[in-house]
Design a protein around this motif. Structure first.
Motif, mmCIF file in Angstrom:
data_model
loop_
_atom_site.group_PDB
_atom_site.id
_atom_site.type_symbol
_atom_site.label_atom_id
_atom_site.label_comp_id
_atom_site.label_asym_id
_atom_site.label_seq_id
_atom_site.Cartn_x
_atom_site.Cartn_y
_atom_site.Cartn_z
ATOM 1 N N ILE A 75 -1.802 4.944 11.290
ATOM 2 C CA ILE A 75 -0.811 3.863 11.303
ATOM 3 C C ILE A 75 -1.328 2.764 10.384
ATOM 4 N N VAL A 76 -0.503 2.339 9.436
ATOM 5 C CA VAL A 76 -0.849 1.193 8.592
ATOM 6 C C VAL A 76 0.191 0.128 8.871
ATOM 7 N N PHE A 77 -0.249 -1.037 9.360
ATOM 8 C CA PHE A 77 0.723 -2.098 9.611
ATOM 9 C C PHE A 77 1.037 -2.813 8.305
ATOM 10 N N ALA A 78 2.337 -2.954 8.041
ATOM 11 C CA ALA A 78 2.776 -3.551 6.772
ATOM 12 C C ALA A 78 3.035 -5.038 6.978
ATOM 13 N N ASP A 79 2.381 -5.847 6.148
ATOM 14 C CA ASP A 79 2.626 -7.285 6.194
ATOM 15 C C ASP A 79 3.911 -7.573 5.416
ATOM 16 N N VAL A 80 4.945 -7.941 6.160
ATOM 17 C CA VAL A 80 6.235 -8.208 5.497
ATOM 18 C C VAL A 80 6.602 -9.695 5.560
ATOM 19 N N THR A 81 5.552 -10.532 5.596
ATOM 20 C CA THR A 81 5.782 -11.979 5.550
ATOM 21 C C THR A 81 6.580 -12.315 4.293
ATOM 22 N N TYR A 82 6.213 -11.654 3.199
ATOM 23 C CA TYR A 82 6.973 -11.777 1.953
ATOM 24 C C TYR A 82 7.612 -10.432 1.676
ATOM 25 N N GLU A 83 8.683 -10.432 0.889
ATOM 26 C CA GLU A 83 9.330 -9.164 0.565
ATOM 27 C C GLU A 83 8.411 -8.325 -0.329
ATOM 28 N N PRO A 84 8.591 -7.004 -0.329
ATOM 29 C CA PRO A 84 7.646 -6.121 -1.018
ATOM 30 C C PRO A 84 7.427 -6.441 -2.503
ATOM 31 N N LYS A 85 6.169 -6.348 -2.884
ATOM 32 C CA LYS A 85 5.797 -6.586 -4.287
ATOM 33 C C LYS A 85 5.224 -5.300 -4.866
ATOM 34 N N THR A 86 5.315 -5.171 -6.185
ATOM 35 C CA THR A 86 4.749 -3.977 -6.832
ATOM 36 C C THR A 86 3.239 -3.926 -6.594
ATOM 37 N N THR A 87 2.581 -5.087 -6.572
ATOM 38 C CA THR A 87 1.123 -5.097 -6.359
ATOM 39 C C THR A 87 0.780 -4.558 -4.961
ATOM 40 N N GLN A 88 1.627 -4.914 -3.984
ATOM 41 C CA GLN A 88 1.395 -4.449 -2.608
ATOM 42 C C GLN A 88 1.580 -2.927 -2.522
ATOM 43 N N VAL A 89 2.615 -2.423 -3.190
ATOM 44 C CA VAL A 89 2.872 -0.975 -3.207
ATOM 45 C C VAL A 89 1.699 -0.247 -3.861
ATOM 46 N N ASP A 90 1.260 -0.757 -5.009
ATOM 47 C CA ASP A 90 0.167 -0.093 -5.736
ATOM 48 C C ASP A 90 -1.113 -0.085 -4.898
ATOM 49 N N ALA A 91 -1.385 -1.202 -4.229
ATOM 50 C CA ALA A 91 -2.604 -1.287 -3.408
ATOM 51 C C ALA A 91 -2.539 -0.299 -2.249
ATOM 52 N N LEU A 92 -1.387 -0.206 -1.605
ATOM 53 C CA LEU A 92 -1.245 0.723 -0.470
ATOM 54 C C LEU A 92 -1.400 2.173 -0.935
ATOM 55 N N ALA A 93 -0.760 2.521 -2.052
ATOM 56 C CA ALA A 93 -0.846 3.895 -2.552
ATOM 57 C C ALA A 93 -2.290 4.220 -2.934
ATOM 58 N N LYS A 94 -2.969 3.256 -3.548
ATOM 59 C CA LYS A 94 -4.359 3.485 -3.959
ATOM 60 C C LYS A 94 -5.249 3.701 -2.733
ATOM 61 N N GLN A 95 -5.037 2.842 -1.732
ATOM 62 C CA GLN A 95 -5.814 2.944 -0.494
ATOM 63 C C GLN A 95 -5.658 4.344 0.121
ATOM 64 N N LEU A 96 -4.430 4.850 0.150
ATOM 65 C CA LEU A 96 -4.186 6.174 0.748
ATOM 66 C C LEU A 96 -4.773 7.288 -0.107
ATOM 67 N N LYS A 97 -4.653 7.155 -1.428
ATOM 68 C CA LYS A 97 -5.209 8.195 -2.308
ATOM 69 C C LYS A 97 -6.735 8.221 -2.197
ATOM 70 N N ASP A 98 -7.353 7.021 -2.155
ATOM 71 C CA ASP A 98 -8.813 6.945 -2.025
ATOM 72 C C ASP A 98 -9.270 7.557 -0.712
ATOM 73 N N GLU A 99 -8.531 7.269 0.356
ATOM 74 C CA GLU A 99 -8.977 7.718 1.677
ATOM 75 C C GLU A 99 -8.676 9.194 1.927
#
Ligand code: NAD
Ligand code: ZN
Length: 357
Positions: free
Chosen positions: A61-85
């Motif tokens: 489970i990854v909790f998504a911080d949606v305080t602000y609407e989604p950003k490309t940087t947030q998407v890239d960081a999440l995808a990288k985190q999952l690929k690394d792990e």
């Protein structure tokens, strides 16, 4: 005339309690021991829904911080985190409002597409399918559960990754999940749906396909916000189907003036989608007279306060930036005002509209 041939969500389950079938639904989609990633709106951290998620093996489970609407940087960081792990994953399951569902769609795509999600902001730029994606709304209204886009704020623009690979493979529509949403949020997101209907039904792109969904969605919104005097389980059910039908309506038409202007606000001021649309709709009598009259009635009846004066004190450069973003959304203006929209919505006129907000 070239007709749109659009990709839809592959599987839909609807019903109160259908969330309980998630384990069974995901089982055939699991690829070896690659995990399912549940991207969950941070509101549910520590809430009962989080403990109902059917985790198996290395699932996370990854909790998504949606305080602000989604950003490309947030998407890239999440995808990288999952690929690394994990290297690869079986799928990404988004559980939340429009923001979380959009994040899940974008992260699912970026698990297989190279580069940054910012490279794919636009129409049909995504070239390969992402991993399996499922969407489970906990707020009703955006239609993000059925749309072929995921709206992202990037380095230079706010624009979706709009492609045939973007729609979910599966959605789970369980109205029970929206029951505890705060009244104001529920109103703003519900009005996103109402505004989708008005913009689609009053637009020049309208055809019987989008009309049949738009009229049904509008009728459901009116039942919920105009006719009924209380909120109950049936309201959640109606609004969930309104959101779905509203999304289907714009799949074959477009949104209009409220969205075009609201995107400008959101880009400069970070105004969130639902409330931004309401702030703009409040001043659109000239374009949608009947819709705006009914909108104002619903605002009053539901005791909602729509912010005003949010553009006070902005500089000329700020207005220019908002107008650039807004004017760039050509299909929205064309749908709203016709082929000659540029003659109707001049920069001067748009500036006066922004000044009123
Ligand atoms: P949201 O997802 O931004 O969530 C708003 C707030 O409600 C958040 O604080 C969230 O934590 C909270 N929340 C969510 N579910 C809740 C629940 N059941 N109970 C209590 N709180 C809850 O809101 P939204 O209006 O659903 O989505 C807006 C987003 O959707 C924007 O980012 C917009 O760009 C996007 N959008 C996408 C499409 C599309 O076609 N892809 C269409 C319209 C809007
Ligand atoms: Zn919208």
């Amino acid at each position: 005339m070239k007709f749109r041939n659009f990709k839809m969500v592959s599987y839909v389950v609807y019903g109160r309690g259908s969330f309980n079938q998630l384990d069974e639904i995901l089982a055939p989609q699991r690829k070896g021991d690659a995990p399912m990633i549940f991207l969950v709106d941070h509101f549910f951290n520590g809430k009962p829904l989080a403990s109902r998620i059917p985790l198996r093996g290395k699932d996370k489970i990854v909790f998504a911080d949606v305080t602000y609407e989604p950003k490309t940087t947030q998407v890239d960081a999440l995808a990288k985190q999952l690929k690394d792990e994990f290297g690869t994953v079986s799928g990404v399951i988004g559980i939340g409002g429009g923001s979380t569902m959009d994040l899940a769609k974008a992260v699912g795509l970026m698990m297989t597409n190279p580069g940054s999600s910012a490279d794919y902001q636009g129409w049909d730029l995504v070239k390969v399918p992402g991993v399996y994606k499922a969407g489970i709304p906990t707020l009703s209204g955006t239609g993000a559960e059925v749309s072929r886009t995921t709206v992202l704020t990037g380095p230079t623009r706010k624009l979706g990754m709009n492609s045939d690979f973007t729609p979910f493979d599966q959605i789970v529509l369980d109205p029970e999940l929206t029951a505890d949403a705060p009244i104001n949020q529920r109103f703003y997101t519900g009005m996103d749906c109402y505004i989708h209907c008005i913009e689609s039904l009053e637009g020049t792109f309208l055809n019987e396909f989008s009309k049949s969904y738009g009229e049904k969605a509008l009728q459901l919104c009116q039942k919920v916000y105009v006719e009924r005097d209380h909120w109950d389980a049936e309201s959640d059910e109606m609004l969930m189907m309104a959101s779905y039908a509203g999304g289907m309506s714009i799949a074959y038409s477009q949104v209009g003036v409220a969205h075009a202007v609201s995107y400008g606000l959101s880009y400069l001021l970070g105004t969130k989608h639902g409330i931004g649309n309401c702030i703009v709709m409040n001043h659109l009598e000239e374009y949608y007279p009947a819709g705006v009259k009914e909108f104002k009635y619903m605002v009053e009846k539901n005791n909602i306060e729509i912010p005003t004066g949010i553009c006070k004190g902005l500089s000329d450069a700020d207005f220019e930036k908002m107008m650039d973003v807004s004017m760039g959304l050509k299909p929205l203006w064309e749908n709203a005002l016709g082929k000659d929209w540029e003659k109707i919505m001049t920069r001067d006129k748009l500036r006066r509209l922004f000044e009123k907000l």
